[in-house]
Design a protein around this motif. Structure first.
Motif, mmCIF file in Angstrom:
data_model
loop_
_atom_site.group_PDB
_atom_site.id
_atom_site.type_symbol
_atom_site.label_atom_id
_atom_site.label_comp_id
_atom_site.label_asym_id
_atom_site.label_seq_id
_atom_site.Cartn_x
_atom_site.Cartn_y
_atom_site.Cartn_z
ATOM 1 N N SER A 32 -29.188 -19.885 -2.464
ATOM 2 C CA SER A 32 -30.130 -20.703 -3.431
ATOM 3 C C SER A 32 -30.864 -21.673 -2.393
ATOM 4 C CB SER A 32 -29.082 -21.643 -4.079
ATOM 5 O OG SER A 32 -28.353 -22.556 -3.441
ATOM 6 N N PRO A 33 -32.183 -22.111 -3.012
ATOM 7 C CA PRO A 33 -32.870 -22.941 -2.139
ATOM 8 C C PRO A 33 -32.272 -24.255 -1.799
ATOM 9 C CG PRO A 33 -34.010 -22.073 -3.845
ATOM 10 C CD PRO A 33 -32.757 -21.517 -4.127
ATOM 11 N N GLN A 34 -31.229 -24.442 -2.380
ATOM 12 C CA GLN A 34 -30.245 -25.819 -2.278
ATOM 13 C C GLN A 34 -29.300 -25.616 -1.160
ATOM 14 O OE1 GLN A 34 -30.368 -24.479 -5.346
ATOM 15 N NE2 GLN A 34 -32.055 -25.791 -6.186
ATOM 16 N N LEU A 35 -29.219 -24.256 -0.961
ATOM 17 C CA LEU A 35 -27.970 -24.017 0.056
ATOM 18 C C LEU A 35 -26.560 -23.967 -0.477
ATOM 19 C CD1 LEU A 35 -29.587 -25.143 3.652
ATOM 20 C CD2 LEU A 35 -30.095 -22.898 2.329
ATOM 21 N N ASN A 36 -26.233 -24.260 -1.741
ATOM 22 C CA ASN A 36 -24.924 -24.529 -2.249
ATOM 23 C C ASN A 36 -24.418 -23.472 -2.904
ATOM 24 O OD1 ASN A 36 -26.867 -24.507 -4.358
ATOM 25 N ND2 ASN A 36 -25.436 -26.239 -5.433
ATOM 26 N N ILE A 37 -25.152 -22.151 -2.959
ATOM 27 C CA ILE A 37 -24.792 -20.931 -3.642
ATOM 28 C C ILE A 37 -24.985 -19.960 -2.724
ATOM 29 C CG2 ILE A 37 -24.797 -19.216 -5.577
ATOM 30 C CD1 ILE A 37 -25.707 -21.701 -7.513
ATOM 31 N N LEU A 38 -24.139 -18.898 -2.408
ATOM 32 C CA LEU A 38 -24.445 -17.723 -1.320
ATOM 33 C C LEU A 38 -23.701 -16.567 -2.315
ATOM 34 C CD1 LEU A 38 -25.186 -16.617 1.205
ATOM 35 C CD2 LEU A 38 -22.818 -17.093 1.975
ATOM 36 N N ILE A 39 -24.215 -15.261 -2.256
ATOM 37 C CA ILE A 39 -23.890 -14.267 -3.001
ATOM 38 C C ILE A 39 -23.721 -13.092 -1.965
ATOM 39 C CG2 ILE A 39 -24.275 -12.504 -4.775
ATOM 40 C CD1 ILE A 39 -25.385 -14.684 -6.464
ATOM 41 N N ALA A 40 -22.583 -12.457 -1.626
ATOM 42 C CA ALA A 40 -22.643 -11.298 -0.924
ATOM 43 C C ALA A 40 -22.048 -10.058 -1.852
ATOM 44 C CB ALA A 40 -21.362 -11.491 -0.049
ATOM 45 N N LYS A 41 -22.204 -9.006 -1.310
ATOM 46 C CA LYS A 41 -21.861 -7.792 -1.952
ATOM 47 C C LYS A 41 -20.874 -6.823 -1.027
ATOM 48 C CE LYS A 41 -25.888 -4.697 -1.406
ATOM 49 N NZ LYS A 41 -26.628 -3.854 -2.102
ATOM 50 N N MET A 42 -20.144 -6.095 -1.634
ATOM 51 C CA MET A 42 -19.225 -5.073 -0.879
ATOM 52 C C MET A 42 -18.913 -3.925 -1.528
ATOM 53 S SD MET A 42 -15.395 -5.939 0.462
ATOM 54 C CE MET A 42 -14.538 -5.730 -1.180
ATOM 55 N N PRO A 43 -19.333 -2.683 -1.055
ATOM 56 C CA PRO A 43 -18.981 -1.460 -2.031
ATOM 57 C C PRO A 43 -17.290 -1.228 -1.759
ATOM 58 C CG PRO A 43 -19.902 -0.922 0.507
ATOM 59 C CD PRO A 43 -19.926 -2.447 0.313
ATOM 60 N N ILE A 44 -17.054 -0.646 -2.960
ATOM 61 C CA ILE A 44 -15.420 -0.460 -3.245
ATOM 62 C C ILE A 44 -15.121 1.124 -2.866
ATOM 63 C CG2 ILE A 44 -13.505 -0.132 -4.499
ATOM 64 C CD1 ILE A 44 -14.983 -2.440 -6.365
ATOM 65 N N ASN A 45 -14.302 1.350 -1.751
ATOM 66 C CA ASN A 45 -14.161 2.722 -1.478
ATOM 67 C C ASN A 45 -12.632 2.926 -1.074
ATOM 68 O OD1 ASN A 45 -13.334 2.232 1.326
ATOM 69 N ND2 ASN A 45 -15.498 1.413 1.604
ATOM 70 N N GLN A 46 -12.020 4.205 -0.969
ATOM 71 C CA GLN A 46 -10.426 4.182 -0.993
ATOM 72 C C GLN A 46 -9.958 3.405 0.345
ATOM 73 O OE1 GLN A 46 -10.313 8.642 -1.168
ATOM 74 N NE2 GLN A 46 -10.013 8.508 -3.520
ATOM 75 N N LYS A 47 -10.590 3.365 1.438
ATOM 76 C CA LYS A 47 -10.107 2.653 2.408
ATOM 77 C C LYS A 47 -9.554 1.291 1.968
ATOM 78 C CE LYS A 47 -12.940 5.076 5.768
ATOM 79 N NZ LYS A 47 -13.508 4.963 6.845
ATOM 80 N N ILE A 48 -10.051 0.590 1.096
ATOM 81 C CA ILE A 48 -9.618 -0.688 0.666
ATOM 82 C C ILE A 48 -8.803 -0.681 -0.717
ATOM 83 C CG2 ILE A 48 -11.265 -1.976 2.083
ATOM 84 C CD1 ILE A 48 -12.916 -2.095 -0.457
ATOM 85 N N PHE A 49 -8.415 0.512 -0.914
ATOM 86 C CA PHE A 49 -7.280 0.469 -1.955
ATOM 87 C C PHE A 49 -5.883 0.120 -1.746
ATOM 88 C CE2 PHE A 49 -9.521 4.152 -4.707
ATOM 89 C CZ PHE A 49 -10.444 3.133 -4.889
#
Length: 145
Positions: A32-49
């Motif tokens: 966000s422009p105010q630097l107070n919100i950050l979003i990340a993404k991560m794919p789901i796969n069998q290695k993290i089950f």
């Protein structure tokens, strides 16, 4: 301002080289422009089950801590411009739904930004914006001499 935000996102994505975040394919996608919100993404796969074929809670916690620590980093970097370290000193989560496929998103928002402590709220959700977990993170900021 858009250019500065993109540069900060690029910096975060470059910092994760040779780390657990890189191995788990976490990518920072919004600040966000105010630097107070950050979003990340991560794919789901069998290695993290976990053994029963669902996303492991530890993978969710890794995503939450990564995005929560990074939003603190961006805020300290831009405010103090000093040498500092950020450490997570407490994290908790309520996992409310299981998931087996798709992409996980983490939205971290600072709700207290002190000189020494940051309290971060993190919502973990899927592509349909269904909540998977609610997390709370406390970061401590230590200034290096």
């Amino acid at each position: 301002m858009k250019k500065e935000i993109q540069e900060l996102l690029n910096e975060l994505n470059n910092l994760k080289k040779n780390t657990l975040m890189n191995m788990m394919r976490i990518q920072f996608v919004f600040l966000s422009p105010q630097l107070n919100i950050l979003i990340a993404k991560m794919p789901i796969n069998q290695k993290i089950f976990q053994p029963f074929g669902y996303l492991h809670g530890g993978a969710v916690m890794t995503l939450a801590e990564s995005v929560g620590s990074s939003v603190s980093f961006i805020n300290i970097k831009n405010e103090r411009k000093k040498n500092f370290k950020i450490f997570s000193i407490e994290i908790s989560a309520n996992h409310v739904q299981s998931i087996r496929k798709g992409i996980l998103f983490a939205k971290a928002q600072i709700f207290h930004k002190g000189n020494t402590l940051h309290f971060i709220q993190i919502h973990i959700y899927n592509e349909k914006k269904n909540i998977i977990s609610f997390c709370k993170l406390t970061n401590i900021i230590i200034i290096k001499n």
